[in-house]
Design a protein around this motif. Structure first.
Motif, PDB file in Angstrom:
ATOM      1  N   LEU A 162       0.816  -1.210   0.000  1.00  0.00           N
ATOM      2  CA  LEU A 162       0.000   0.000   0.000  1.00  0.00           C
ATOM      3  C   LEU A 162       0.850   1.259   0.000  1.00  0.00           C
ATOM      4  O   LEU A 162       0.396   2.328  -0.377  1.00  0.00           O
ATOM      5  CB  LEU A 162      -0.924   0.011   1.226  1.00  0.00           C
ATOM      6  CG  LEU A 162      -1.891  -1.163   1.363  1.00  0.00           C
ATOM      7  CD1 LEU A 162      -2.784  -0.959   2.578  1.00  0.00           C
ATOM      8  CD2 LEU A 162      -2.732  -1.335   0.111  1.00  0.00           C
ATOM      9  N   GLY A 163       2.073   1.132   0.437  1.00  0.00           N
ATOM     10  CA  GLY A 163       3.003   2.251   0.476  1.00  0.00           C
ATOM     11  C   GLY A 163       4.392   1.704   0.725  1.00  0.00           C
ATOM     12  O   GLY A 163       4.597   0.495   0.807  1.00  0.00           O
ATOM     13  N   ARG A 164       5.361   2.589   0.860  1.00  0.00           N
ATOM     14  CA  ARG A 164       6.733   2.125   1.046  1.00  0.00           C
ATOM     15  C   ARG A 164       6.900   1.334   2.333  1.00  0.00           C
ATOM     16  O   ARG A 164       7.789   0.505   2.458  1.00  0.00           O
ATOM     17  CB  ARG A 164       7.689   3.311   1.040  1.00  0.00           C
ATOM     18  CG  ARG A 164       7.764   4.039  -0.294  1.00  0.00           C
ATOM     19  CD  ARG A 164       8.814   5.118  -0.271  1.00  0.00           C
ATOM     20  NE  ARG A 164      10.147   4.558  -0.049  1.00  0.00           N
ATOM     21  CZ  ARG A 164      11.243   5.287   0.083  1.00  0.00           C
ATOM     22  NH1 ARG A 164      11.160   6.611   0.023  1.00  0.00           N
ATOM     23  NH2 ARG A 164      12.421   4.706   0.272  1.00  0.00           N
ATOM     24  N   GLN A 165       6.033   1.569   3.317  1.00  0.00           N
ATOM     25  CA  GLN A 165       6.175   0.917   4.607  1.00  0.00           C
ATOM     26  C   GLN A 165       5.123  -0.148   4.885  1.00  0.00           C
ATOM     27  O   GLN A 165       5.315  -0.977   5.763  1.00  0.00           O
ATOM     28  CB  GLN A 165       6.121   1.961   5.731  1.00  0.00           C
ATOM     29  CG  GLN A 165       7.275   2.948   5.739  1.00  0.00           C
ATOM     30  CD  GLN A 165       7.109   4.000   6.820  1.00  0.00           C
ATOM     31  OE1 GLN A 165       6.081   4.643   6.925  1.00  0.00           O
ATOM     32  NE2 GLN A 165       8.135   4.155   7.646  1.00  0.00           N
ATOM     33  N   THR A 166       4.007  -0.142   4.158  1.00  0.00           N
ATOM     34  CA  THR A 166       2.839  -0.926   4.555  1.00  0.00           C
ATOM     35  C   THR A 166       2.475  -1.985   3.532  1.00  0.00           C
ATOM     36  O   THR A 166       2.415  -1.727   2.334  1.00  0.00           O
ATOM     37  CB  THR A 166       1.627   0.002   4.783  1.00  0.00           C
ATOM     38  OG1 THR A 166       1.985   1.028   5.710  1.00  0.00           O
ATOM     39  CG2 THR A 166       0.454  -0.783   5.337  1.00  0.00           C
ATOM     40  N   LEU A 167       2.204  -3.185   4.044  1.00  0.00           N
ATOM     41  CA  LEU A 167       1.743  -4.311   3.232  1.00  0.00           C
ATOM     42  C   LEU A 167       0.373  -4.742   3.733  1.00  0.00           C
ATOM     43  O   LEU A 167       0.144  -4.843   4.945  1.00  0.00           O
ATOM     44  CB  LEU A 167       2.723  -5.486   3.340  1.00  0.00           C
ATOM     45  CG  LEU A 167       2.370  -6.745   2.552  1.00  0.00           C
ATOM     46  CD1 LEU A 167       2.699  -6.545   1.072  1.00  0.00           C
ATOM     47  CD2 LEU A 167       3.141  -7.954   3.094  1.00  0.00           C
ATOM     48  N   PHE A 168      -0.556  -4.986   2.814  1.00  0.00           N
ATOM     49  CA  PHE A 168      -1.861  -5.535   3.178  1.00  0.00           C
ATOM     50  C   PHE A 168      -1.907  -6.988   2.745  1.00  0.00           C
ATOM     51  O   PHE A 168      -1.585  -7.325   1.614  1.00  0.00           O
ATOM     52  CB  PHE A 168      -2.993  -4.764   2.502  1.00  0.00           C
ATOM     53  CG  PHE A 168      -4.349  -5.395   2.712  1.00  0.00           C
ATOM     54  CD1 PHE A 168      -5.008  -5.264   3.921  1.00  0.00           C
ATOM     55  CD2 PHE A 168      -4.940  -6.130   1.697  1.00  0.00           C
ATOM     56  CE1 PHE A 168      -6.250  -5.845   4.115  1.00  0.00           C
ATOM     57  CE2 PHE A 168      -6.187  -6.718   1.880  1.00  0.00           C
ATOM     58  CZ  PHE A 168      -6.842  -6.576   3.097  1.00  0.00           C
TER      59      PHE A 168
END
Length: 295
Positions: free
Chosen positions: A264-270
């Protein structure tokens, strides 16, 4: 000199950034425990898990002088919410923490007479069993040799075994040791995990030892998405009560896991994973949602 131009993807096609796809796959493998975090990296993972199971047991029902073999049915909806944390250490090691909470809705349909049922519904909940673990990369992938991660986990008895007359399936001290192998054949990564866990006696009850096996494969399907499939199987020996084995309490639980993860972003995984039970002892189906966030 001849000029060169970049090819434009046709309808329905896209350019795949190999590095981005590798990052999506790497984040998925880290969440699954097949890879460890780099030193000084930190990851937190809020999660939610739901499991549904329905089981039948034979009994006898009587109405007047008539006696009929019937069965009573137990329906369970299990909900787990919690937070996992991972911290990368030097020398290819990692410490892990799991802080869960469990709630169980249970309905028991008890036969009355020859055709009717009496339904009893209860809800039990408790802080879950806090887990603390350490993992270490034992081998690095080279030629035919896979990555190999060893892991030791202590599952505490912080949870309640029973609440409101509902068995929660937790509340015992357990020690667990596992080995996880990872072999890449880009864009696919194959994983295999073997684990052994033993529970310690509490209030005269000692759950049986467990041997677990997981075989899976993950695919970098797009620049920021990976897909995975796995077969998970657990063999449980008989429970002991006051030192005596409970006949028929051994189990074989097998489930098919199908999941998808997206950055979802450089830091976040769903991550979303569905489970389908393949044996009578496994939950009928389940779903897991998680959101690993790396710092």
């Amino acid at each position: 000199a001849r000029a060169t131009t970049a090819a434009t993807p046709g309808p329905g096609a896209f350019d795949v950034d190999a590095l981005a796809a590798e990052r999506a796959l790497e984040r998925t493998l880290t969440a699954e425990g097949a890879l460890l975090l780099p030193a000084k990296s930190f990851e937190i993972e809020p999660y939610f898990t739901y499991k549904r199971s329905v089981s039948d047991s034979p009994t006898l029902a009587q109405e007047g002088n008539a006696i009929l073999a019937r069965s009573f049915e137990v329906r369970r909806n299990e909900f787990d919410i919690g937070l996992r944390a991972r911290f990368g250490l030097p020398y290819d090691a990692q410490i892990e923490l799991d802080l869960p909470y469990r709630s169980v809705d249970q309905s028991v349909l008890i036969p009355t007479g020859l055709s009717a049922f009496d339904e009893q519904s209860r809800t039990g909940s408790s802080l879950g069993d806090v887990k603390v673990g350490v993992a270490k990369t034992l081998l690095r992938e080279s030629d035919w040799r896979p990555d190999l991660v060893g892991r030791l986990t202590w599952d505490t008895d912080t949870g309640d075994t029973i609440d409101n007359d509902v068995a929660l399936g937790i509340g015992f001290n357990e020690a667990r040791v596992s080995l996880t192998a990872l072999k890449r054949q880009d864009p696919i990564a194959f994983t295999a995990s073997l684990a052994y866990s033993t529970a310690f006696e509490k209030n005269g009850v000692e759950p049986g030892d467990e041997v677990s096996l997981l075989l899976g494969a993950s695919l970098a399907a797009s620049p920021g998405t990976s897909l995975s499939v796995a077969l998970a199987q657990t063999f449980s020996s008989e429970t002991r009560i006051d030192g005596q084995k409970v006949t028929g309490s051994d189990q074989v639980s097998s489930s098919l896991l199908i999941g998808a993860s997206s950055i979802l972003g450089r830091q976040t995984l769903f991550s979303l994973t569905g489970a389908v039970g393949l044996t009578d002892d496994a939950p009928d189906y389940g779903v897991n949602l998680s959101l690993p966030i790396r710092f």
